[in-house]
Write a protein that holds these residues in place. Structure first.
Motif, mmCIF file in Angstrom:
data_model
loop_
_atom_site.group_PDB
_atom_site.id
_atom_site.type_symbol
_atom_site.label_atom_id
_atom_site.label_comp_id
_atom_site.label_asym_id
_atom_site.label_seq_id
_atom_site.Cartn_x
_atom_site.Cartn_y
_atom_site.Cartn_z
ATOM 1 N N ARG A 1 0.598 -0.843 -0.181
ATOM 2 C CA ARG A 1 0.020 0.087 -0.029
ATOM 3 C C ARG A 1 0.897 1.416 0.110
ATOM 4 O O ARG A 1 0.733 1.828 -0.849
ATOM 5 C CB ARG A 1 -0.833 -0.455 1.321
ATOM 6 N N TYR A 2 1.681 0.938 1.065
ATOM 7 C CA TYR A 2 2.790 2.042 0.543
ATOM 8 C C TYR A 2 3.291 2.676 -0.616
ATOM 9 O O TYR A 2 3.266 3.799 -1.200
ATOM 10 C CB TYR A 2 4.116 1.614 1.724
ATOM 11 N N LEU A 3 3.628 1.865 -1.458
ATOM 12 C CA LEU A 3 4.477 1.817 -2.846
ATOM 13 C C LEU A 3 2.551 1.742 -3.881
ATOM 14 O O LEU A 3 3.817 3.014 -4.636
ATOM 15 C CB LEU A 3 4.837 0.610 -3.358
ATOM 16 N N ALA A 4 2.305 1.627 -3.720
ATOM 17 C CA ALA A 4 0.994 2.400 -4.575
ATOM 18 C C ALA A 4 0.503 3.791 -3.750
ATOM 19 O O ALA A 4 -0.558 4.258 -4.740
ATOM 20 C CB ALA A 4 0.140 1.214 -4.796
ATOM 21 N N ARG B 1 5.888 9.755 -5.381
ATOM 22 C CA ARG B 1 5.756 10.734 -7.154
ATOM 23 C C ARG B 1 5.216 10.755 -7.988
ATOM 24 O O ARG B 1 4.901 11.138 -9.247
ATOM 25 C CB ARG B 1 7.014 11.803 -6.378
ATOM 26 N N GLU B 2 5.601 9.448 -8.308
ATOM 27 C CA GLU B 2 5.922 8.703 -10.073
ATOM 28 C C GLU B 2 5.096 7.263 -9.761
ATOM 29 O O GLU B 2 6.180 6.387 -8.579
ATOM 30 C CB GLU B 2 6.916 8.634 -10.859
ATOM 31 N N PRO B 3 4.623 6.962 -11.002
ATOM 32 C CA PRO B 3 4.075 5.104 -10.409
ATOM 33 C C PRO B 3 5.490 4.594 -10.878
ATOM 34 O O PRO B 3 6.627 4.923 -12.005
ATOM 35 C CB PRO B 3 3.199 5.298 -11.314
ATOM 36 N N HIS B 4 5.785 3.244 -10.054
ATOM 37 C CA HIS B 4 6.735 3.019 -10.740
ATOM 38 C C HIS B 4 6.145 1.067 -10.477
ATOM 39 O O HIS B 4 5.029 0.574 -10.077
ATOM 40 C CB HIS B 4 8.147 2.612 -9.647
ATOM 41 N N GLU B 5 7.098 0.283 -11.136
ATOM 42 C CA GLU B 5 6.280 -1.686 -10.610
ATOM 43 C C GLU B 5 6.834 -2.236 -9.790
ATOM 44 O O GLU B 5 5.683 -2.528 -9.727
ATOM 45 C CB GLU B 5 7.575 -2.249 -12.764
ATOM 46 N N HIS C 1 13.128 0.932 -2.465
ATOM 47 C CA HIS C 1 12.205 1.047 -1.724
ATOM 48 C C HIS C 1 11.650 1.046 -0.256
ATOM 49 O O HIS C 1 11.010 1.216 0.492
ATOM 50 C CB HIS C 1 10.608 0.312 -2.322
ATOM 51 N N VAL C 2 12.528 -0.984 0.401
ATOM 52 C CA VAL C 2 12.537 -1.233 1.102
ATOM 53 C C VAL C 2 12.914 0.131 2.081
ATOM 54 O O VAL C 2 12.115 0.002 3.556
ATOM 55 C CB VAL C 2 12.711 -1.982 1.173
ATOM 56 N N GLU C 3 13.447 0.461 2.116
ATOM 57 C CA GLU C 3 14.843 1.619 2.947
ATOM 58 C C GLU C 3 13.020 2.945 2.745
ATOM 59 O O GLU C 3 14.026 3.345 4.263
ATOM 60 C CB GLU C 3 16.064 1.720 2.412
ATOM 61 N N MET D 1 16.186 -6.715 0.706
ATOM 62 C CA MET D 1 16.623 -6.709 2.321
ATOM 63 C C MET D 1 17.673 -7.182 2.360
ATOM 64 O O MET D 1 18.312 -6.542 3.819
ATOM 65 C CB MET D 1 15.992 -7.231 2.824
ATOM 66 N N LEU D 2 18.573 -7.601 1.540
ATOM 67 C CA LEU D 2 19.775 -8.358 1.778
ATOM 68 C C LEU D 2 20.855 -7.209 2.104
ATOM 69 O O LEU D 2 21.381 -7.168 3.084
ATOM 70 C CB LEU D 2 20.726 -8.688 0.382
ATOM 71 N N ARG D 3 21.146 -5.884 1.887
ATOM 72 C CA ARG D 3 22.056 -5.005 2.215
ATOM 73 C C ARG D 3 20.879 -3.795 2.907
ATOM 74 O O ARG D 3 21.631 -2.302 3.441
ATOM 75 C CB ARG D 3 22.669 -5.128 2.023
#
Length: 317
Positions: free
Chosen positions: A49-52, A57-61, A73-75, A116-118
């Motif tokens: 939901r956060y990513l959507a 600012r702009e749509p992304h996959e 995205h995770v950070e 999540m690796l780094r």
């Protein structure tokens, strides 16, 4: 859990909803506790939901599929969680997302490497959890005076949490068959599918016995669940117990009432009485040596002050 899953996935893009449904199936096949599954799925749904969300600012996959989520995205999500919730909440989401993307990588082979690796775990400041004083528990029990179903039930729950130091989920998931009033014991189903049987004190056993009698006259008496909601033939959930404790706390004038405070208090009282740490781990269902230290942190400070006062260092001159 199906109803909860439907709520969690409502409004999510199809790929996100499908992956969460498949992950839930995988978690259930691994016999993960319902509370753990819910928290895991909630974290992934919140990321989706956060990513959507409107703040993007702009749509992304990545807004369409978790397979496109990157470290960036995770950070960003983690920083947002710290700002809008707390570092402790962000840490819980971090741990849940580690499991989600591990599943996508190892089990589903949808991605080659976890985003999540780094990603660093959020640093949190460990706060001492205050223990319950006897008078606090008594004030809560005093709000349960009465013979109607809700008072009898709530008194039994409060006494059980205080007397056994159970996790909220363990107390909430009790079945009627888990109670043995001939031996005054209950069987808890702990984390990792580890069962343990715990003895009840006389007052707690009496409160539970009275509740079981009241339950036999309730509309939901045929359900397997021990705790029943007041209205209708339905169980009282863990969230229902949490809200009940909050209401009782407000009525009694006791701040911060939640089940885990009795768990901390139980560890404190055990150690204060000179109880063995290994035995405490068995009673509370712990397998890690770190848990007694964590749960005893608040109490350790109080015990240290008692020892300091007894030794009288610097007061003998």
């Amino acid at each position: 859990m199906n109803r909860d899953l439907a709520k969690l996935t409502m409004g999510l893009p199809q790929a996100w909803a499908t992956f969460l449904t498949d992950w839930d199936r995988s978690l259930r096949s691994g016999n993960y506790p319902s509370t753990t599954r819910y928290n895991y799925l909630l974290a992934a749904a919140q990321l989706g939901r956060y990513l959507a969300g409107d703040h993007q600012r702009e749509p992304h996959e990545a807004a369409l599929t978790p397979a496109a989520v990157t470290r960036r995205h995770v950070e960003a999500f983690q920083a947002w969680m710290i700002e809008t919730r707390s570092p402790a909440t962000a840490l819980n989401k971090h741990k849940a997302l580690q499991q989600f993307f591990k599943w996508l990588t190892v089990d589903e082979e949808e991605i080659d490497q976890s985003p999540m690796l780094r990603v660093r775990q959020p640093k949190t400041q460990r706060q001492l959890v205050p223990i319950f004083q006897d008078e606090d528990t008594k004030k809560l029990l005093d709000t349960c005076e009465g013979k109607d179903f809700v008072h009898v039930r709530d008194k039994a729950i409060i006494r059980l949490l205080s007397n056994t130091g159970a996790r909220l989920s363990e107390a909430a998931n009790l079945q009627l068959d888990d109670v043995d009033l001939s031996l005054d014991t209950v069987r808890y189903r702990g984390k990792g599918g580890k069962d343990r049987r715990v003895r009840l004190g006389p007052k707690t056993a009496r409160a539970v016995s009275r509740y079981v009698r009241a339950r036999s006259r309730h509309k939901g008496f045929g359900l397997p669940h021990l705790w029943l909601a007041v209205r209708g033939a339905q169980p009282l959930t863990g969230n229902g117990i949490k809200l009940m404790l909050k209401r009782r706390g407000l009525r009694a004038g006791v701040d911060g009432v939640h089940a885990h405070r009795w768990r901390h208090t139980y560890a404190h009282e055990w150690k204060l009485a000179g109880g063995d740490t290994g035995d405490l781990m068995l009673v509370l269902g712990w397998t890690s040596d770190d848990m007694p230290r964590h749960y005893g942190a608040s109490a350790a400070a109080e015990r240290a002050q008692q020892v300091q006062a007894r030794m009288g260092i610097g007061e003998r001159v």
